[in-house]
Design an enzyme around this catalytic site. Structure first.
Site, PDB file in Angstrom:
ATOM      1  N   LYS A 207       0.858  -1.185   0.000  1.00 47.96           N
ATOM      2  CA  LYS A 207       0.000   0.000   0.000  1.00 47.96           C
ATOM      3  C   LYS A 207       0.890   1.229   0.000  1.00 47.96           C
ATOM      4  O   LYS A 207       1.713   1.415   0.893  1.00 47.96           O
ATOM      5  CB  LYS A 207      -0.902  -0.014   1.230  1.00 47.96           C
ATOM      6  CG  LYS A 207      -1.744   1.249   1.345  1.00 47.96           C
ATOM      7  CD  LYS A 207      -2.800   1.137   2.415  1.00 47.96           C
ATOM      8  CE  LYS A 207      -3.568   2.437   2.549  1.00 47.96           C
ATOM      9  NZ  LYS A 207      -4.639   2.330   3.558  1.00 47.96           N
ATOM     10  N   ARG A 217     -10.769   9.951   2.025  1.00 52.86           N
ATOM     11  CA  ARG A 217     -10.612  10.643   3.318  1.00 52.86           C
ATOM     12  C   ARG A 217     -11.732  11.660   3.519  1.00 52.86           C
ATOM     13  O   ARG A 217     -12.146  11.914   4.642  1.00 52.86           O
ATOM     14  CB  ARG A 217      -9.218  11.258   3.412  1.00 52.86           C
ATOM     15  CG  ARG A 217      -8.139  10.179   3.473  1.00 52.86           C
ATOM     16  CD  ARG A 217      -6.709  10.736   3.443  1.00 52.86           C
ATOM     17  NE  ARG A 217      -5.736   9.662   3.305  1.00 52.86           N
ATOM     18  CZ  ARG A 217      -4.442   9.853   3.066  1.00 52.86           C
ATOM     19  NH1 ARG A 217      -3.966  11.079   2.958  1.00 52.86           N
ATOM     20  NH2 ARG A 217      -3.624   8.812   2.944  1.00 52.86           N
ATOM     21  N   LYS A 231       1.090  10.050   5.399  1.00 59.05           N
ATOM     22  CA  LYS A 231       1.273   8.706   5.957  1.00 59.05           C
ATOM     23  C   LYS A 231       2.572   8.056   5.467  1.00 59.05           C
ATOM     24  O   LYS A 231       2.699   6.847   5.408  1.00 59.05           O
ATOM     25  CB  LYS A 231       0.054   7.839   5.615  1.00 59.05           C
ATOM     26  CG  LYS A 231      -1.269   8.432   6.137  1.00 59.05           C
ATOM     27  CD  LYS A 231      -2.453   7.464   6.007  1.00 59.05           C
ATOM     28  CE  LYS A 231      -3.720   8.069   6.623  1.00 59.05           C
ATOM     29  NZ  LYS A 231      -4.881   7.147   6.567  1.00 59.05           N
ATOM     30  N   GLU A 247       7.437  -6.836   1.049  1.00 56.53           N
ATOM     31  CA  GLU A 247       6.241  -6.662   1.886  1.00 56.53           C
ATOM     32  C   GLU A 247       5.269  -7.839   1.695  1.00 56.53           C
ATOM     33  O   GLU A 247       4.711  -8.366   2.659  1.00 56.53           O
ATOM     34  CB  GLU A 247       5.527  -5.345   1.533  1.00 56.53           C
ATOM     35  CG  GLU A 247       6.184  -4.101   2.109  1.00 56.53           C
ATOM     36  CD  GLU A 247       5.851  -3.911   3.591  1.00 56.53           C
ATOM     37  OE1 GLU A 247       5.249  -4.811   4.200  1.00 56.53           O
ATOM     38  OE2 GLU A 247       6.195  -2.851   4.143  1.00 56.53           O
ATOM     39  N   LYS A 262      -2.216  -1.489  -3.804  1.00 56.16           N
ATOM     40  CA  LYS A 262      -3.071  -0.307  -3.733  1.00 56.16           C
ATOM     41  C   LYS A 262      -2.236   0.950  -3.809  1.00 56.16           C
ATOM     42  O   LYS A 262      -1.222   1.003  -3.118  1.00 56.16           O
ATOM     43  CB  LYS A 262      -3.831  -0.364  -2.406  1.00 56.16           C
ATOM     44  CG  LYS A 262      -4.702   0.823  -2.121  1.00 56.16           C
ATOM     45  CD  LYS A 262      -5.353   0.663  -0.782  1.00 56.16           C
ATOM     46  CE  LYS A 262      -6.124   1.919  -0.473  1.00 56.16           C
ATOM     47  NZ  LYS A 262      -6.473   2.024   0.914  1.00 56.16           N
ATOM     48  N   SER A 288     -10.328   5.635  -4.510  1.00 54.70           N
ATOM     49  CA  SER A 288     -11.271   6.739  -4.666  1.00 54.70           C
ATOM     50  C   SER A 288     -10.816   7.774  -5.700  1.00 54.70           C
ATOM     51  O   SER A 288     -11.629   8.268  -6.475  1.00 54.70           O
ATOM     52  CB  SER A 288     -11.486   7.405  -3.311  1.00 54.70           C
ATOM     53  OG  SER A 288     -10.244   7.809  -2.753  1.00 54.70           O
ATOM     54  N   TYR A 327     -15.321   1.103  -6.689  1.00 57.32           N
ATOM     55  CA  TYR A 327     -16.595   1.794  -6.445  1.00 57.32           C
ATOM     56  C   TYR A 327     -17.530   1.632  -7.646  1.00 57.32           C
ATOM     57  O   TYR A 327     -18.695   1.986  -7.574  1.00 57.32           O
ATOM     58  CB  TYR A 327     -16.333   3.269  -6.127  1.00 57.32           C
ATOM     59  CG  TYR A 327     -15.436   3.419  -4.912  1.00 57.32           C
ATOM     60  CD1 TYR A 327     -15.956   3.313  -3.628  1.00 57.32           C
ATOM     61  CD2 TYR A 327     -14.054   3.587  -5.055  1.00 57.32           C
ATOM     62  CE1 TYR A 327     -15.131   3.391  -2.513  1.00 57.32           C
ATOM     63  CE2 TYR A 327     -13.219   3.669  -3.946  1.00 57.32           C
ATOM     64  CZ  TYR A 327     -13.768   3.562  -2.683  1.00 57.32           C
ATOM     65  OH  TYR A 327     -12.949   3.619  -1.591  1.00 57.32           O
TER      66      TYR A 327
END
Ligand SMILES: NCc1[nH]cc(CCC(=O)O)c1CC(=O)O
Ligand SMILES: [Mg+2]
Length: 339
Positions: A207, A217, A231, A247, A262, A288, A327
């Site tokens: 990610k 968000r 982040k 990872e 992602k 998104s 979505y």
């Protein structure tokens, strides 16, 4: 990489690749990848109350819904053959705290919605996000020390409790999206210790710290809390590719059943590398911001929205993904059913 070698091709005019593109039946015959409704996972935003429907300005067509309004959406997933819905809670600001403790409340919004959905639609798969950002006043996915650094091992302790609460409520798949080190092993151990042996883990393994999460968000109401902070001290640097393989390797070793990359479209190279290297169920999240870009262009008449949506989703399959969180899941499923 796969060991695929081209046989010597006879030169033109013996080779005329356009022969296989001449008509629609031939194109269908030789098509290598197809999108089906069972490839789609629908992320939804759920909030408290009754008869609540809130538009999200940066995600046209996506709404925050109270449970009663979410039930028909779940029913549509079942009817269309969309196998899984992914739940994201919109938490009342009064329930947020610096330590995000509401995330571990067995009677919190997520466990209540999980119980209600599994009761009504037991055949619909449910996935819940494991991370603290919807629950913290600062909008970070974990706990902070006094310098504002996101603590790893202390956060993992809370995530373990959060995942257990979700699994005890009956969720099928827990999906840690927090990017703390060691959380998959900790969660797997906790699940086993409670004999929750059927709970699947889909790890958000690779990610990235991405600008494409902005509209999400907005949707869960963590944007304002996050303010100017980012982040980057836990999500991956967009310049990295080999690191994604490390990872993923760690998460598989710690007990992940499925892994995820992602965002989606800007990271299809990572999807392909992960699939080639590990051959485990691999998912991609069309996030998104990707949805917002496509919708905005379509709503402006700059793109053919349906065609661009289907092409973007097919690209995930071609890159090696076994499924896509999107979505567009219901819109795409309706089109697939029609054709
Ligand atoms: N742990 C939070 C989480 N889970 C899924 C998304 C993003 C999904 C999207 O953009 O559609 C995020 C946002 C973030 O990391 O800030
Ligand atoms: Mg990791």
């Amino acid at each position: 990489m796969s060991s695929f070698h081209l046989p010597p091709l006879p030169p033109y005019p013996a080779s005329r690749p356009r022969r296989l593109r001449r008509d629609s039946f031939t194109r269908a015959m030789v098509r290598e990848h197809q999108l089906s409704t069972s490839d789609l996972i629908l992320p939804v935003f759920v909030l408290e109350g009754q008869n609540q429907v809130q538009d999200i300005a940066s995600m046209p067509g996506v709404q925050r819904l109270s449970l009663d309004r979410l039930l028909p959406v779940a029913e549509e997933c079942v009817k269309l053959g969309v196998p899984v819905m992914a739940l994201f809670p919109v938490i009342d600001p009064q329930r947020k705290s610096p330590d995000g403790r509401e995330a571990t409340n067995p009677d919190g919004l997520v466990p209540r919605v999980v119980r209600a959905l599994k009761d009504r639609f037991p055949e619909l798969g449910l996935l819940t996000d494991v991370a603290l950002d919807p629950f913290t006043t600062h909008g970070q996915d974990g706990l902070l020390d006094d310098t504002g650094y996101i603590l790893n091992d202390e956060t993992v302790e809370v995530l373990m409790q959060q995942a257990l609460v979700q699994a005890q409520a009956g969720v099928d798949i827990v999906a840690p999206s927090d990017m703390m080190d060691g959380r998959i092993g900790a969660i797997r151990g906790a699940l086993e210790s409670q004999r929750l042996i059927h709970t699947r883990i889909m790890a958000y393994s690779a990610k990235y710290a991405s600008a494409f999460y902005g509209p999400f968000r907005d949707a869960v109401g963590s944007k304002a809390n996050l303010g100017k902070s980012n982040k980057q001290v836990y999500q991956m640097d967009p310049g990295n590719s080999d690191e994604a393989l490390r990872e993923v390797a760690l998460d598989i070793a710690e007990g992940a059943d499925m892994v995820m990359v992602k965002p989606g479209m800007p990271y299809l190279d990572i999807v392909r590398r992960v699939k080639d290297q590990f051959r485990v169920p691999t998912f991609a999240y069309q996030v998104s911001g990707e949805y917002a870009m496509l919708k905005a262009a379509a709503n402006n008449g700059w793109l053919d929205g349906e065609a661009a949506m289907m092409e973007a989703l097919l690209a995930f399959k071609r890159a090696g993904a076994d499924g896509v969180l999107t979505y567009f899941a219901l819109e795409a499923a309706r089109l697939i059913r029609q054709r």
